[in-house]
Scaffold this motif. Structure first.
Motif, PDB file in Angstrom:
ATOM      1  N   LEU A   1      41.180  45.403  38.260  1.00  0.00           N
ATOM      2  CA  LEU A   1      41.220  44.159  38.983  1.00  0.00           C
ATOM      3  C   LEU A   1      42.147  44.277  40.441  1.00  0.00           C
ATOM      4  N   VAL A   2      41.558  43.603  41.445  1.00  0.00           N
ATOM      5  CA  VAL A   2      42.548  43.887  42.721  1.00  0.00           C
ATOM      6  C   VAL A   2      42.752  42.556  43.207  1.00  0.00           C
ATOM      7  N   THR A   3      44.124  42.298  43.326  1.00  0.00           N
ATOM      8  CA  THR A   3      44.460  41.093  43.857  1.00  0.00           C
ATOM      9  C   THR A   3      44.578  41.264  45.515  1.00  0.00           C
ATOM     10  N   GLY A   4      44.376  40.050  46.002  1.00  0.00           N
ATOM     11  CA  GLY A   4      44.736  40.158  47.725  1.00  0.00           C
ATOM     12  C   GLY A   4      43.384  40.838  48.254  1.00  0.00           C
ATOM     13  N   SER A   5      42.072  40.745  47.864  1.00  0.00           N
ATOM     14  CA  SER A   5      41.222  41.502  48.232  1.00  0.00           C
ATOM     15  C   SER A   5      40.648  41.128  49.585  1.00  0.00           C
ATOM     16  N   ASN A   6      41.096  40.036  50.003  1.00  0.00           N
ATOM     17  CA  ASN A   6      40.599  39.349  51.519  1.00  0.00           C
ATOM     18  C   ASN A   6      41.450  40.159  52.623  1.00  0.00           C
ATOM     19  N   GLY A   7      42.799  40.739  52.192  1.00  0.00           N
ATOM     20  CA  GLY A   7      43.712  41.604  52.918  1.00  0.00           C
ATOM     21  C   GLY A   7      43.337  42.747  53.394  1.00  0.00           C
ATOM     22  N   LEU A   8      43.982  43.479  54.242  1.00  0.00           N
ATOM     23  CA  LEU A   8      43.517  44.829  55.019  1.00  0.00           C
ATOM     24  C   LEU A   8      43.440  45.548  53.873  1.00  0.00           C
ATOM     25  N   LEU A   9      44.498  45.806  52.969  1.00  0.00           N
ATOM     26  CA  LEU A   9      44.304  46.976  52.084  1.00  0.00           C
ATOM     27  C   LEU A   9      43.215  46.552  51.037  1.00  0.00           C
ATOM     28  N   GLY A  10      43.230  45.337  50.612  1.00  0.00           N
ATOM     29  CA  GLY A  10      42.410  44.688  49.683  1.00  0.00           C
ATOM     30  C   GLY A  10      41.044  45.037  50.151  1.00  0.00           C
ATOM     31  N   GLN A  11      40.778  44.818  51.329  1.00  0.00           N
ATOM     32  CA  GLN A  11      39.170  44.978  51.585  1.00  0.00           C
ATOM     33  C   GLN A  11      38.847  46.585  51.701  1.00  0.00           C
ATOM     34  N   LYS A  12      39.937  47.251  52.001  1.00  0.00           N
ATOM     35  CA  LYS A  12      39.632  49.010  52.006  1.00  0.00           C
ATOM     36  C   LYS A  12      39.525  49.331  50.502  1.00  0.00           C
ATOM     37  N   LEU A  13      40.193  48.800  49.318  1.00  0.00           N
ATOM     38  CA  LEU A  13      40.214  49.089  48.151  1.00  0.00           C
ATOM     39  C   LEU A  13      38.856  48.564  47.540  1.00  0.00           C
ATOM     40  N   VAL A  14      38.184  47.512  47.797  1.00  0.00           N
ATOM     41  CA  VAL A  14      36.871  46.948  47.694  1.00  0.00           C
ATOM     42  C   VAL A  14      35.825  47.874  48.039  1.00  0.00           C
ATOM     43  N   ALA A  15      36.093  48.305  49.215  1.00  0.00           N
ATOM     44  CA  ALA A  15      34.965  49.172  49.838  1.00  0.00           C
ATOM     45  C   ALA A  15      34.908  50.769  49.128  1.00  0.00           C
ATOM     46  N   LEU A  16      35.971  51.042  48.709  1.00  0.00           N
ATOM     47  CA  LEU A  16      36.327  52.462  47.991  1.00  0.00           C
ATOM     48  C   LEU A  16      35.851  52.173  46.705  1.00  0.00           C
ATOM     49  N   LEU A  17      36.318  51.251  46.047  1.00  0.00           N
ATOM     50  CA  LEU A  17      36.327  51.274  44.676  1.00  0.00           C
ATOM     51  C   LEU A  17      34.746  51.001  44.073  1.00  0.00           C
ATOM     52  N   ARG A  18      34.062  50.142  44.783  1.00  0.00           N
ATOM     53  CA  ARG A  18      32.565  50.260  44.830  1.00  0.00           C
ATOM     54  C   ARG A  18      31.793  51.118  44.697  1.00  0.00           C
ATOM     55  N   GLN A  19      32.085  52.215  45.262  1.00  0.00           N
ATOM     56  CA  GLN A  19      31.493  53.447  45.205  1.00  0.00           C
ATOM     57  C   GLN A  19      31.710  54.241  43.974  1.00  0.00           C
ATOM     58  N   GLN A  20      32.722  53.871  43.382  1.00  0.00           N
ATOM     59  CA  GLN A  20      33.093  54.952  42.057  1.00  0.00           C
ATOM     60  C   GLN A  20      32.338  54.341  41.070  1.00  0.00           C
ATOM     61  N   ARG A  21      31.471  55.377  40.399  1.00  0.00           N
ATOM     62  CA  ARG A  21      30.643  55.052  39.209  1.00  0.00           C
ATOM     63  C   ARG A  21      31.209  54.506  38.179  1.00  0.00           C
ATOM     64  N   GLU A  22      32.428  54.981  37.871  1.00  0.00           N
ATOM     65  CA  GLU A  22      33.063  54.889  36.616  1.00  0.00           C
ATOM     66  C   GLU A  22      33.954  53.485  36.681  1.00  0.00           C
ATOM     67  N   VAL A  23      33.893  52.887  37.693  1.00  0.00           N
ATOM     68  CA  VAL A  23      34.784  51.830  38.070  1.00  0.00           C
ATOM     69  C   VAL A  23      33.862  50.346  37.710  1.00  0.00           C
ATOM     70  N   GLU A  24      34.478  49.430  37.087  1.00  0.00           N
ATOM     71  CA  GLU A  24      33.812  48.034  37.188  1.00  0.00           C
ATOM     72  C   GLU A  24      35.114  47.531  37.913  1.00  0.00           C
ATOM     73  N   LEU A  25      34.706  46.761  38.976  1.00  0.00           N
ATOM     74  CA  LEU A  25      35.538  46.245  39.954  1.00  0.00           C
ATOM     75  C   LEU A  25      35.506  44.900  39.918  1.00  0.00           C
ATOM     76  N   VAL A  26      36.643  44.006  39.928  1.00  0.00           N
ATOM     77  CA  VAL A  26      36.727  42.465  40.032  1.00  0.00           C
ATOM     78  C   VAL A  26      37.715  42.350  41.126  1.00  0.00           C
ATOM     79  N   ALA A  27      37.234  41.874  42.290  1.00  0.00           N
ATOM     80  CA  ALA A  27      37.976  41.277  43.395  1.00  0.00           C
ATOM     81  C   ALA A  27      38.573  39.944  43.224  1.00  0.00           C
ATOM     82  N   THR A  28      39.752  39.787  43.465  1.00  0.00           N
ATOM     83  CA  THR A  28      40.527  38.379  43.608  1.00  0.00           C
ATOM     84  C   THR A  28      41.188  38.136  44.780  1.00  0.00           C
ATOM     85  N   SER A  29      41.290  36.927  45.103  1.00  0.00           N
ATOM     86  CA  SER A  29      42.123  36.444  46.328  1.00  0.00           C
ATOM     87  C   SER A  29      42.361  34.892  46.127  1.00  0.00           C
ATOM     88  N   ARG A  30      43.174  34.447  46.768  1.00  0.00           N
ATOM     89  CA  ARG A  30      43.393  32.708  46.998  1.00  0.00           C
ATOM     90  C   ARG A  30      42.327  32.193  47.547  1.00  0.00           C
TER      91      ARG A  30
END
Length: 299
Positions: A4-33
């Motif tokens: 689970l990533v907090t602040g997914s709308n921010g600069l780092l948050g967006q880069k994390l979403v872009a990276l983690l969505r590519q990892q097959r072993e990861v179930e990703l939940v993006a969160t932001s205000r």
């Protein structure tokens, strides 16, 4: 693993979403205000609204989602805003972390917390993980207080400190030193840039990779994540101008004392990243490589 990533709308948050969505072993939940800024870019990524300053919302979210790892990037990061709005800074940077620490402790979620070089005085640098923090502004004070909360977490924890992050993001209004210099020079505007501060500028993609490596290795403790080179902001500005073939005569080097800012800045920080390189396999881009990558993503 479920991250689970907090602040997914921010600069780092967006880069994390872009990276983690590519990892097959990861179930990703993006969160932001706010509303999901990446809804049209990565529609397959699950997004949930989360305000980390609301304790019950945080406890309920972590209880329902049961992530294995939580990467906390959400924060109030503009030093001058923090200095002028200390109560709000404390709410976002400290009280929110207290809520996350409690939730992660209850559910045994590995908490990875982003911190900053501003926890240091700037009297010397670059700095290793065992350097003694001594913040010189309220932002740094709030981030150090948050670190102390994280260190008391009753679940595995990691503190990832970084410095002078740059990059480009989708539908993102804030600038950083690279985009600010580029856009100012393109408009023909003169810029004054300090030449008596030292930093190790960090590409946002590299920081995201460092976060992922720490999560994947279940690393615990403190890690410094930065760029591999030490520069003054003036030197960074010259590198930006050189890459984009812009007029360097518009760039003037100045001392930090030239500016009247609410928040004092540490003069010399930058990070020694050998621990992250050795234990995590962290391999950041050089500044020239980072600017080139940024350039390839924007017009």
């Amino acid at each position: 693993m479920k991250i689970l990533v907090t602040g997914s709308n921010g600069l780092l948050g967006q880069k994390l979403v872009a990276l983690l969505r590519q990892q097959r072993e990861v179930e990703l939940v993006a969160t932001s205000r706010g509303a999901n800024k990446l809804a049209t870019v990565y529609p397959e990524v699950r997004f949930v609204t989360l305000d980390t300053t609301h304790r019950e919302q945080v406890l309920q979210m972590i209880s329902q989602e049961r992530p294995t790892h939580l990467i906390h990037t959400a924060a109030m990061t503009h030093a001058d805003e923090c200095e002028l709005n200390q109560a709000e800074c404390w709410r976002q940077n400290v009280e929110a972390v207290a809520h996350l620490v409690a939730a992660c402790g209850q559910q045994q979620v590995h908490l990875l917390h982003l911190s900053t070089d501003f926890v240091f005085s700037g009297n010397q640098g670059p700095l290793a993980e065992d350097a003694v923090p001594e913040p010189v502004n309220f932002y740094g004070h709030s981030k150090l207080a948050a670190e102390q909360l994280v260190r008391a977490c009753q679940a595995p924890w990691t503190i990832l400190r970084t410095v002078l992050v740059y990059g480009t993001a989708h539908n993102y209004g804030r600038t950083n030193i690279v985009t600010w210099v580029r856009d100012s020079l393109r408009a023909g505007n003169p810029v004054r840039v300090v030449n008596d501060q030292l930093r190790t500028p960090t590409l946002a993609e590299d920081l995201a990779m460092g976060c992922w490596l720490a999560a994947r290795h279940n690393a615990t403790g403190i890690y410094h994540l930065g760029g591999p080179e030490l520069y003054t902001p003036y030197q960074i500005a010259l590198a930006v101008a050189a890459h984009f073939n812009l007029d360097t005569s518009l760039i003037s080097p100045v001392d930090a004392s030239t500016f009247t800012q609410p928040a004092r800045r540490p003069l010399r920080t930058g990070f020694i990243i050998e621990k992250a390189q050795r234990e995590l396999g962290y391999q950041p881009h050089t500044l020239a490589e980072g600017i080139a990558l940024l350039a390839s993503q924007t017009a």
